[in-house]
Scaffold this motif. Structure first.
Motif, short mmCIF file in Angstrom:
data_model
loop_
_atom_site.label_atom_id
_atom_site.label_comp_id
_atom_site.label_asym_id
_atom_site.label_seq_id
_atom_site.Cartn_x
_atom_site.Cartn_y
_atom_site.Cartn_z
N CYS A 142 32.52 50.70 49.12
CA CYS A 142 33.42 50.72 47.96
C CYS A 142 32.62 50.54 46.66
CB CYS A 142 34.44 49.58 48.10
SG CYS A 142 35.51 49.37 46.68
N CYS A 148 33.87 46.78 45.21
CA CYS A 148 33.55 45.50 45.86
C CYS A 148 32.36 45.59 46.82
CB CYS A 148 34.78 44.97 46.60
SG CYS A 148 35.22 45.96 48.04
N CYS A 175 37.93 51.02 48.70
CA CYS A 175 38.63 50.59 49.90
C CYS A 175 40.15 50.64 49.71
CB CYS A 175 38.15 49.22 50.37
SG CYS A 175 38.01 47.97 49.14
N CYS A 224 41.02 48.14 44.16
CA CYS A 224 39.60 48.32 43.82
C CYS A 224 39.41 49.53 42.91
CB CYS A 224 38.76 48.49 45.08
SG CYS A 224 38.22 46.90 45.78
ZN LIG Z 1 36.78 47.55 47.46
#
Ligand SMILES: [Zn+2]
Length: 123
Positions: A8, A11, A24, A28
Motif C-alpha cells: 500500500c 501504510c 489496501c 488509505c
Molecule cells: Zn494501506
C-alpha cells in the motif's frame, strides 16, 4: 507463475487482490490523495504568492516613475522581490532579455540594473 508482492502506498502493508490495486482500502487511498493534493496546493500557493508580490513591486515602481524606470536590482531585492519567480521570459531580436510577472516586467540592463516596464507586447 511470478507473484509480485505489492504494498500500500499509504501504510506500506502488503496488498491482496486485483493486480492494479495501489492501496489496501478506501481510507488509505483517500488519506494518500489528500496529502498529495495538499502538497500540490501548498506548492502552487507559495509560487503564486511570490509571483503576486513580485508583480506588485514592479507595478509600484512603474507607477512611481514616468514610463520605464531604471532601478538597481538590489532595490527590488530590498522590497522583497524574488528573481527566481516570473511568469514568462522574452528575448527580442537584439538578444535583450525581458522577465515578466504577468503584465509587468523588467529588461535586464546589466548585472546590477534593470528597466521596469509594462507589457512590452503592446509597443
Ligand atoms: Zn494501506
Amino acid at each position: 507463475m511470478i507473484i509480485e508482492k505489492r504494498f500500500c502506498l499509504k501504510c506500506g502493508e502488503p496488498i491482496f487482490g486485483r493486480s492494479d490495486k495501489r492501496f489496501c482500502d478506501d481510507s488509505c487511498r483517500n488519506a494518500y490523495n489528500n496529502v498529495h493534493r495538499k502538497e500540490t496546493n501548498d506548492c502552487v500557493r507559495k509560487v503564486y504568492k511570490q509571483l503576486r508580490v513580485n508583480r506588485r513591486i514592479l507595478e509600484k515602481i512603474f507607477a512611481n516613475g514616468v514610463g520605464k524606470v531604471r532601478v538597481p536590482r538590489v532595490k527590488l531585492l530590498q522590497l522583497g522581490y524574488n528573481f527566481l519567480y516570473h511568469t514568462h521570459t522574452m528575448i527580442n531580436y537584439k538578444g535583450t532579455q525581458y522577465e515578466y510577472c504577468f503584465d509587468y516586467g523588467y529588461m535586464i540592463l546589466d548585472k546590477d540594473w534593470v528597466l521596469v516596464l509594462k507589457d512590452v507586447f503592446e509597443e
